[in-house]
Scaffold this motif. Structure first.
Motif, mmCIF file in Angstrom:
data_model
loop_
_atom_site.group_PDB
_atom_site.id
_atom_site.type_symbol
_atom_site.label_atom_id
_atom_site.label_comp_id
_atom_site.label_asym_id
_atom_site.label_seq_id
_atom_site.Cartn_x
_atom_site.Cartn_y
_atom_site.Cartn_z
ATOM 1 N N GLU A 151 0.835 -1.209 0.000
ATOM 2 C CA GLU A 151 0.000 0.000 0.000
ATOM 3 C C GLU A 151 0.866 1.255 0.000
ATOM 4 O OE1 GLU A 151 -3.230 0.118 -0.594
ATOM 5 O OE2 GLU A 151 -3.160 -2.065 -0.740
ATOM 6 N N SER A 152 1.932 1.257 0.786
ATOM 7 C CA SER A 152 2.823 2.422 0.816
ATOM 8 C C SER A 152 3.561 2.590 -0.506
ATOM 9 C CB SER A 152 3.834 2.290 1.959
ATOM 10 O OG SER A 152 3.166 2.317 3.194
ATOM 11 N N ILE A 153 4.018 1.477 -1.081
ATOM 12 C CA ILE A 153 4.704 1.544 -2.379
ATOM 13 C C ILE A 153 3.747 2.083 -3.440
ATOM 14 C CG2 ILE A 153 5.632 0.094 -4.250
ATOM 15 C CD1 ILE A 153 7.707 0.485 -2.134
ATOM 16 N N LEU A 154 2.535 1.564 -3.473
ATOM 17 C CA LEU A 154 1.553 2.050 -4.457
ATOM 18 C C LEU A 154 1.217 3.514 -4.235
ATOM 19 C CD1 LEU A 154 -0.804 -1.033 -4.730
ATOM 20 C CD2 LEU A 154 0.527 0.001 -6.589
ATOM 21 N N ARG A 155 1.076 3.908 -2.991
ATOM 22 C CA ARG A 155 0.760 5.314 -2.677
ATOM 23 C C ARG A 155 1.871 6.228 -3.195
ATOM 24 N NH1 ARG A 155 -1.194 9.706 -2.594
ATOM 25 N NH2 ARG A 155 -1.652 10.910 -0.722
ATOM 26 N N THR A 156 3.112 5.822 -2.989
ATOM 27 C CA THR A 156 4.250 6.636 -3.434
ATOM 28 C C THR A 156 4.296 6.724 -4.954
ATOM 29 O OG1 THR A 156 5.474 6.029 -1.454
ATOM 30 C CG2 THR A 156 6.765 6.893 -3.297
ATOM 31 N N LYS A 157 4.147 5.594 -5.626
ATOM 32 C CA LYS A 157 4.202 5.599 -7.087
ATOM 33 C C LYS A 157 3.059 6.406 -7.692
ATOM 34 C CE LYS A 157 6.891 1.443 -7.417
ATOM 35 N NZ LYS A 157 8.100 2.091 -7.880
ATOM 36 N N ASN A 158 1.858 6.237 -7.156
ATOM 37 C CA ASN A 158 0.723 7.016 -7.660
ATOM 38 C C ASN A 158 0.902 8.506 -7.374
ATOM 39 O OD1 ASN A 158 -0.983 5.142 -9.006
ATOM 40 N ND2 ASN A 158 -1.460 4.252 -7.012
#
Length: 182
Positions: free
Chosen positions: A138-145
């Motif tokens: 979730e944190s990785i996706l949040r950062t990439k988005n």
């Protein structure tokens, strides 16, 4: 963290690190740079620790003090904590990856990273893989988005992210693949 790292950075770092049991006992220091760097964060072993054994190695996560939004330069403090956590999750993934190599192996890693775009892309994917496999998707996706779709970050930076780093779609596919394997 002797160079006075502000709490807005230490808290997301500690949250991300707590998800990496394989890094228990590994020395990792945060270093806030005095000037902006080319990247927001980079992880690397300290030079002299390359000559120590893997277990005696020390790593540094170098942090740029600012991020560029359009024509404005802002402190990292304006970033959401979850975005910072995702950045740290990615960098800690590099630390896990580096810990597999001998000192000389890491020197070769660095050279291949600099001169081989395909090796660099694979290394960046492995960092995300480690983060996702440790539950930080979730944190990785949040950062990439945030980088690719929300923030007014210069297009040249986004282009570099698209070229070398996993896309949100690739991360989602990795999450599904890891879930199917378990």
């Amino acid at each position: 963290m002797a160079n006075r790292i502000p709490e807005f950075l230490t808290t997301p770092f500690q949250r991300a690190r707590s998800q990496y049991p394989e890094l228990a006992g590994v020395r990792i220091r945060l270093r806030l740079l005095s000037r902006p760097g080319r990247s927001t964060m980079t992880a690397r072993p300290t030079f002299w620790s390359l000559f120590a054994g893997r277990k005696a190695r020390t790593y540094i996560i170098r942090i740029s003090p600012t991020v560029q939004f359009g024509n404005k330069t802002e402190s990292l403090a304006v970033l959401p904590a979850e975005v910072l956590e995702g950045w740290f999750a990615h960098e800690l993934g590099h630390v896990v990856d580096y810990s597999r190599y001998s000192g000389f192996g890491l020197l070769g890693f660095g050279l291949r990273y600099l001169f081989s775009p395909s090796f660099r892309r694979a290394a960046e994917f492995r960092a995300d893989y480690h983060a996702v496999s440790n539950g930080l998707q979730e944190s990785i996706l949040r950062t990439k988005n945030f980088i690719l779709h929300e923030a007014d970050i210069p297009e040249a930076y986004k282009a570099r992210i698209r070229r070398f780093y996993s896309s949100p779609e690739e991360i989602e596919a990795l999450v599904q693949e890891l879930a199917a394997d378990s």
